[in-house]
Design a protein around this motif. Sequence first.
Motif, PDB file in Angstrom:
ATOM      1  N   ALA A  95       0.822  -1.215   0.000  1.00 54.50           N
ATOM      2  CA  ALA A  95       0.000   0.000   0.000  1.00 54.50           C
ATOM      3  C   ALA A  95       0.859   1.270   0.000  1.00 54.50           C
ATOM      4  O   ALA A  95       0.431   2.309  -0.503  1.00 54.50           O
ATOM      5  CB  ALA A  95      -0.913   0.008   1.219  1.00 54.50           C
ATOM      6  N   GLU A 107       1.499   1.548  -3.748  1.00 56.18           N
ATOM      7  CA  GLU A 107       0.321   1.642  -4.613  1.00 56.18           C
ATOM      8  C   GLU A 107      -0.665   2.703  -4.168  1.00 56.18           C
ATOM      9  O   GLU A 107      -1.330   3.316  -4.984  1.00 56.18           O
ATOM     10  CB  GLU A 107      -0.353   0.276  -4.696  1.00 56.18           C
ATOM     11  N   GLU A 108      -0.792   2.916  -2.855  1.00 61.64           N
ATOM     12  CA  GLU A 108      -1.774   3.899  -2.378  1.00 61.64           C
ATOM     13  C   GLU A 108      -1.114   5.250  -2.086  1.00 61.64           C
ATOM     14  O   GLU A 108      -1.683   6.282  -2.336  1.00 61.64           O
ATOM     15  CB  GLU A 108      -2.450   3.419  -1.083  1.00 61.64           C
ATOM     16  N   ARG A 158      -2.430  10.417  -0.440  1.00 54.63           N
ATOM     17  CA  ARG A 158      -3.694   9.912   0.060  1.00 54.63           C
ATOM     18  C   ARG A 158      -3.414   9.196   1.363  1.00 54.63           C
ATOM     19  O   ARG A 158      -2.294   8.777   1.622  1.00 54.63           O
ATOM     20  CB  ARG A 158      -4.305   8.954  -0.955  1.00 54.63           C
TER      21      ARG A 158
END
Length: 524
Positions: A311, A314-315, A470
């Motif tokens: 994450a 990717e996030e 994010r």
Amino acid sequence: MNQSIQNPSSSATFPPPCLSSASRIPKSSLLFPRAISTSQRICRCIGVQMDACVNSNVPKNSVVAKYSSGWSEIQSSNLKQSLNKYSLPLRALFTSKNQDVSSKPLVGDEKIGVLLLNLGGPETLEDVQPFLFNLFADPDIIRLPRLFRFLQKPLAQFISVLRAPKSKEGYASIGGGSPLRRITDAQAEELKKSLCEKNVPAEVYVGMRYWHPFTEEAIEQIKRDGITKLVVLPLYPQFSISTSGSSLRLLESIFREDEYLVNMQHTVIPSWYQREGYIKAMADLIEKELEKFDNPEKVVIFFSAHGVPLAYVEEAGDPYKAEMEECVDLIIEELEKRKINNSYTLAYQSRVGPVEWLKPYTDETIIDLGKRGVKNLLAVPISFVSEHIETLEEIDVEYKELALKSGIEKWGRVPALGCEPTFISDLADAVIESLPYVGAMAVSNLEARQSLVPLGSVEELLAVYDSQRRELPAPVTVWEWGWTKSAETWNGRAAMLAVLVLLVLEVTTGEGFLHQWGILPLFR
Ligand SMILES: C=CC1=C(C)c2cc3[nH]c(cc4nc(cc5[nH]c(cc1n2)c(C)c5CCC(=O)O)C(CCC(=O)O)=C4C)c(C)c3C=C
Ligand SMILES: [Fe+2]
């Protein structure tokens, strides 16, 4: 934001010497669909990275990344985010209107300091649990959803107590503590010598994130010594939110609250995996270890990097994976120049907890290579420049054993760089090359406090990093509202977590509902 570059006028300082060699531009790493200007290439090759140099006729979303061979494709959005986020300090310097860096002496009357940032490690077995507490209490390591932030410390306490026995075993097997402090202190000493030999006298400080000497202690010493220019150098070649990012975040909060530091000029070298000296030093070590095999050309070079949760990449747009892959490409190119054309692979080790981490995993890859008939393997730890528990225990003991069981007949391991002279000399060059840019963004204390004008590079770096970041999913989340299956699952997990935390608090503090109701302690 102003995207154009204003080159400082003097050829003596721009581009800095490290930028001028075309050989630093990685051949195969990134493909830019639009024509890329020289200035973009120059920026790219020192890790300022392309977006720092993007000008108005290159639309931002035109950045696409794809590795030419071998590696999986990188999502363009992630790469773009990474380029945006981590390129800031030098973007700020290039666009600074107030100061002409070329007119400033490198040293002059200034007192130069270099702050080496590192992770830190427990020095004794008693230190292990509190060290783990500090690590898990870091929101850049475990990020809880906003609603649960208050649980950060109880959760860190809980996880650290649970993990301590396993970690202690590891530290016991490598002599009862981490060698990290000793090695980092030696690197600081050698860097100081190297800077002095290059006619740049400087003090070098070590600031650890999770154990002594803590970053706060280093900063106190920097203030006592009256340092006027500071170069911040994380000792991680590749940038990750969880390592350099976390240390810089801490530094930012220290700077923000301190009169002296608000006015001190500084700059940050966010990552340096692409520097020629570092790449050559790594290639030297690999070449030397390969010679110890009977048939060096048959050895598979196995780069093993410390993993991060998927994450993060990717996030949250952590550039770690992209930087790691590019770093491996550069080392391989250097080896190829030396006519060393071995097969190689990259995998990620040391995962912790239940979530998915970067793949392929080191253990699974070793088993797979064994099945495919590989007989000679040379492990290369790539994400860290000192020996530590994960090289001395995980690689040298666990992975070696696994490899031998999986059919590998001869196993070798490249040592960490430590105080290797080419490497230290290159770090010294990186510091010297950054000096003309120190403080180009420094603003007065008054401005900084009144108008939230960036204090300088650390804050500038993180402001952009945060504005585009994010929320990272917590180790086990992505919340869905409503009476859905997912909500039920997560509600259940949250409730269990809360009960566990309350239980731990009860047991550790001796106070709480169960004590009030006479249920605890069980035996009086
Ligand atoms: C580039 C290097 C590293 C990354 C990225 C990183 C991320 C990361 N680490 C943990 C959890 C643990 N790390 C631990 C030790 C440790 N980690 C690194 C480097 C990176 N970590 C080093 C060099 C060390 C060893 C320090 C030493 O004492 O020698 C530990 C403690 C050891 C253990 O119990 O295994 C934990 C736990 C996470 C969760 C993470 C990314 C989110
Ligand atoms: Fe780690």
